[in-house]
Motif scaffolding. Structure first.
Motif, PDB file in Angstrom:
ATOM      1  N   THR A 112     -10.066   2.495  -4.424  1.00  0.00           N
ATOM      2  CA  THR A 112     -10.260   2.125  -5.829  1.00  0.00           C
ATOM      3  C   THR A 112     -10.525   0.627  -5.978  1.00  0.00           C
ATOM      4  N   THR A 113     -10.980   0.239  -7.161  1.00  0.00           N
ATOM      5  CA  THR A 113     -11.094  -1.185  -7.496  1.00  0.00           C
ATOM      6  C   THR A 113      -9.859  -1.643  -8.268  1.00  0.00           C
ATOM      7  N   ASN A 114      -8.980  -0.711  -8.615  1.00  0.00           N
ATOM      8  CA  ASN A 114      -7.830  -1.038  -9.460  1.00  0.00           C
ATOM      9  C   ASN A 114      -6.642  -1.505  -8.611  1.00  0.00           C
ATOM     10  N   GLY A 115      -6.512  -2.807  -8.471  1.00  0.00           N
ATOM     11  CA  GLY A 115      -5.485  -3.392  -7.602  1.00  0.00           C
ATOM     12  C   GLY A 115      -4.075  -3.085  -8.055  1.00  0.00           C
ATOM     13  N   GLN A 116      -3.850  -3.135  -9.360  1.00  0.00           N
ATOM     14  CA  GLN A 116      -2.496  -2.900  -9.868  1.00  0.00           C
ATOM     15  C   GLN A 116      -2.036  -1.475  -9.612  1.00  0.00           C
ATOM     16  N   LEU A 117      -2.969  -0.529  -9.665  1.00  0.00           N
ATOM     17  CA  LEU A 117      -2.598   0.872  -9.450  1.00  0.00           C
ATOM     18  C   LEU A 117      -2.062   1.046  -8.026  1.00  0.00           C
ATOM     19  N   GLY A 118      -2.766   0.466  -7.051  1.00  0.00           N
ATOM     20  CA  GLY A 118      -2.338   0.568  -5.654  1.00  0.00           C
ATOM     21  C   GLY A 118      -0.964  -0.043  -5.464  1.00  0.00           C
ATOM     22  N   TYR A 119      -0.738  -1.190  -6.086  1.00  0.00           N
ATOM     23  CA  TYR A 119       0.554  -1.865  -5.961  1.00  0.00           C
ATOM     24  C   TYR A 119       1.660  -0.935  -6.462  1.00  0.00           C
ATOM     25  N   ASP A 120       1.418  -0.314  -7.612  1.00  0.00           N
ATOM     26  CA  ASP A 120       2.439   0.566  -8.202  1.00  0.00           C
ATOM     27  C   ASP A 120       2.678   1.808  -7.331  1.00  0.00           C
ATOM     28  N   LEU A 121       1.580   2.395  -6.845  1.00  0.00           N
ATOM     29  CA  LEU A 121       1.714   3.621  -6.045  1.00  0.00           C
ATOM     30  C   LEU A 121       2.466   3.369  -4.740  1.00  0.00           C
ATOM     31  N   LEU A 122       2.316   2.148  -4.190  1.00  0.00           N
ATOM     32  CA  LEU A 122       2.925   1.862  -2.889  1.00  0.00           C
ATOM     33  C   LEU A 122       4.316   1.247  -2.989  1.00  0.00           C
ATOM     34  N   HIS A 123       4.700   0.811  -4.199  1.00  0.00           N
ATOM     35  CA  HIS A 123       5.981   0.117  -4.304  1.00  0.00           C
ATOM     36  C   HIS A 123       7.135   1.068  -3.946  1.00  0.00           C
ATOM     37  N   PRO A 124       8.032   0.646  -3.020  1.00  0.00           N
ATOM     38  CA  PRO A 124       9.099   1.555  -2.566  1.00  0.00           C
ATOM     39  C   PRO A 124       9.920   2.127  -3.718  1.00  0.00           C
ATOM     40  N   SER A 125      10.117   1.331  -4.785  1.00  0.00           N
ATOM     41  CA  SER A 125      10.962   1.811  -5.885  1.00  0.00           C
ATOM     42  C   SER A 125      10.329   2.994  -6.608  1.00  0.00           C
ATOM     43  N   LYS A 126       9.031   3.176  -6.462  1.00  0.00           N
ATOM     44  CA  LYS A 126       8.345   4.262  -7.183  1.00  0.00           C
ATOM     45  C   LYS A 126       8.473   5.602  -6.462  1.00  0.00           C
ATOM     46  N   LYS A 127       8.832   5.549  -5.194  1.00  0.00           N
ATOM     47  CA  LYS A 127       9.106   6.757  -4.396  1.00  0.00           C
ATOM     48  C   LYS A 127       7.995   7.816  -4.522  1.00  0.00           C
ATOM     49  N   GLU A 180       7.110  16.145   3.886  1.00  0.00           N
ATOM     50  CA  GLU A 180       6.982  15.327   2.678  1.00  0.00           C
ATOM     51  C   GLU A 180       7.917  14.140   2.783  1.00  0.00           C
ATOM     52  N   ILE A 181       7.359  12.926   2.640  1.00  0.00           N
ATOM     53  CA  ILE A 181       8.194  11.718   2.676  1.00  0.00           C
ATOM     54  C   ILE A 181       7.939  10.911   1.402  1.00  0.00           C
ATOM     55  N   ALA A 182       8.935  10.113   1.031  1.00  0.00           N
ATOM     56  CA  ALA A 182       8.795   9.351  -0.218  1.00  0.00           C
ATOM     57  C   ALA A 182       8.770   7.861   0.057  1.00  0.00           C
ATOM     58  N   GLU A 183       8.362   7.477   1.264  1.00  0.00           N
ATOM     59  CA  GLU A 183       8.236   6.057   1.604  1.00  0.00           C
ATOM     60  C   GLU A 183       7.065   5.911   2.569  1.00  0.00           C
ATOM     61  N   GLY A 184       6.785   4.703   2.991  1.00  0.00           N
ATOM     62  CA  GLY A 184       5.589   4.510   3.813  1.00  0.00           C
ATOM     63  C   GLY A 184       5.792   3.466   4.890  1.00  0.00           C
ATOM     64  N   LYS A 185       6.777   3.718   5.772  1.00  0.00           N
ATOM     65  CA  LYS A 185       6.995   2.761   6.865  1.00  0.00           C
ATOM     66  C   LYS A 185       5.851   2.887   7.872  1.00  0.00           C
ATOM     67  N   PHE A 186       5.664   1.820   8.657  1.00  0.00           N
ATOM     68  CA  PHE A 186       4.599   1.768   9.654  1.00  0.00           C
ATOM     69  C   PHE A 186       4.758   2.922  10.656  1.00  0.00           C
ATOM     70  N   HIS A 187       3.709   3.713  10.859  1.00  0.00           N
ATOM     71  CA  HIS A 187       3.730   4.857  11.792  1.00  0.00           C
ATOM     72  C   HIS A 187       4.912   5.798  11.503  1.00  0.00           C
ATOM     73  N   GLN A 188       5.258   5.945  10.248  1.00  0.00           N
ATOM     74  CA  GLN A 188       6.516   6.611   9.931  1.00  0.00           C
ATOM     75  C   GLN A 188       6.637   8.029  10.495  1.00  0.00           C
ATOM     76  N   VAL A 189       5.609   8.858  10.272  1.00  0.00           N
ATOM     77  CA  VAL A 189       5.737  10.265  10.677  1.00  0.00           C
ATOM     78  C   VAL A 189       5.863  10.355  12.203  1.00  0.00           C
ATOM     79  N   LYS A 190       5.022   9.599  12.913  1.00  0.00           N
ATOM     80  CA  LYS A 190       5.066   9.641  14.384  1.00  0.00           C
ATOM     81  C   LYS A 190       6.433   9.182  14.892  1.00  0.00           C
ATOM     82  N   LYS A 191       6.954   8.121  14.284  1.00  0.00           N
ATOM     83  CA  LYS A 191       8.252   7.597  14.733  1.00  0.00           C
ATOM     84  C   LYS A 191       9.392   8.555  14.399  1.00  0.00           C
TER      85      LYS A 191
END
Ligand code: URA
Length: 238
Positions: A112-127, A180-191
Motif C-alpha cells: 500500500t501507499t498508506n504508511g499509517q495503516l501499516g504502522y497500525d496493523l503491525l503495532h504489537p498492541s493491536k494484536k 494463527e499467531i497474534a504477533e510478528g517476531k523475526f522468523h517466528q513460525v520457523k522458530k
C-alpha cells in the motif's frame, strides 16, 4: 493518508491556515468535527469535508500472493521484490509492503501507499492475527498444540504469546498444520517449530486480520483490495 497532508496537497494550505481550519472546527470527517491533523483518512472509507469542500484521497492497496524466492522489500540487488510484482501502471513511489515474509515463504502480502495503516496493523498492541499453512518435516502432535497454546519459548529465552495450532494431517516424516499467531517476531513460525525440535519446510501466509488470501489469486499476481476488504481494515484507520 494523514488528514493534514490531504488538506495541504489539495487546498495548498499554509501551516497557519491549517491550524485555523482545525481550531475553527472546519475539518469534518463523516460529518463530525475532527481535531487531529494526524488522523488517517481515505475518501473510499470516509467523507472528508474541509471548509465546505469535499476532498478525495488517492491511496493504493494491493493484495499480493508472494511466490517463494521473492523478497519483501522495496529494493534488492539480487532478487525480485514484491514491489517488482506490481505492473508499471499500478506503481507509485510510496508503495511498500506491510510486514515481512521470508524469501522462501509464500502468500499474502498487503502492499500500500498508506504508511499509517501499516504502522497500525503491525503495532504489537493491536494484536492483528496472521494465519499460516505450515508443512513440517516431522510428526506434529497434540503435545505441540498444547505447547503452542501455552506459549512457546525460543532457544534464546524469548517467549511467544499463545498461538492456535491446528493439525490437518500428521505423519512421522511430514505434517500439515495451520497456525494463527497474534504477533510478528523475526522468523517466528520457523522458530516456534524449531523450539519443538521440528523444521518448517513450507510456509504460506493465508490471512492477516480480516484480509484473506483469495483462492483465485495466482501465485505471483495481485489485485486491488475490494471495497469490502478495505472496510474490513477501517478499524485500523485512526
Ligand atoms: N514466520 C516465519 O518464520 N517466516 C515468515 O516468513 C513469516 C512468519
Amino acid at each position: 493518508m494523514r488528514l493534514d497532508k490531504v488538506i495541504e496537497q489539495q487546498l495548498n494550505t499554509s501551516r497557519k491556515e491549517m491550524k485555523r481550519l482545525f481550531q475553527q472546527g472546519k475539518v469534518l470527517v463523516d460529518q463530525r468535527i475532527e481535531r487531529r491533523p494526524e488522523r488517517n483518512v481515505d475518501s473510499a472509507l470516509h467523507q472528508i469535508m474541509v471548509a465546505g469542500r469535499q476532498l478525495e484521497t488517492q491511496e493504493r492497496y494491493y493484495i499480493v500472493n508472494k511466490p517463494n524466492g521473492v523478497v519483501t522489500a522495496n529494493l534488492d540487488q539480487q532478487h525480485q521484490t514484491v514491489i517488482d510484482l506490481i505492473a508499471p501502471r499500478d506503481q507509485h513511489p510510496d508503495l511498500y509492503a506491510v510486514g515481512r515474509l521470508d524469501r522462501d515463504t509464500e502468500g499474502l502480502v498487503l502492499v500500500t501507499t498508506n504508511g499509517q495503516l501499516g504502522y497500525d496493523l503491525l503495532h504489537p498492541s493491536k494484536k492483528v492475527t496472521k494465519r499460516y499453512e505450515v508443512v513440517v518435516n516431522d510428526l506434529v502432535t497434540p503435545e505441540d498444540v498444547v505447547a503452542f497454546a501455552t506459549g512457546i519459548t525460543f532457544h534464546g529465552g524469548v517467549t511467544c504469546k499463545p498461538a492456535d495450532l491446528t493439525i490437518i494431517d500428521a505423519r512421522v516424516d511430514r505434517s500439515f498444520a495451520s497456525l494463527e499467531i497474534a504477533e510478528g517476531k523475526f522468523h517466528q513460525v520457523k522458530k516456534m517449530f524449531l523450539a519443538r525440535g521440528k523444521k518448517v519446510i513450507q510456509l504460506k501466509r493465508t490471512a492477516m486480520g480480516s484480509l484473506v488470501l483469495p483462492d483465485d489469486l495466482a501465485v505471483g499476481s495481485y489485485r486491488s483490495l475490494t471495497q469490502e476488504e478495505l472496510k474490513g481494515l477501517a478499524a485500523h484507520f485512526r
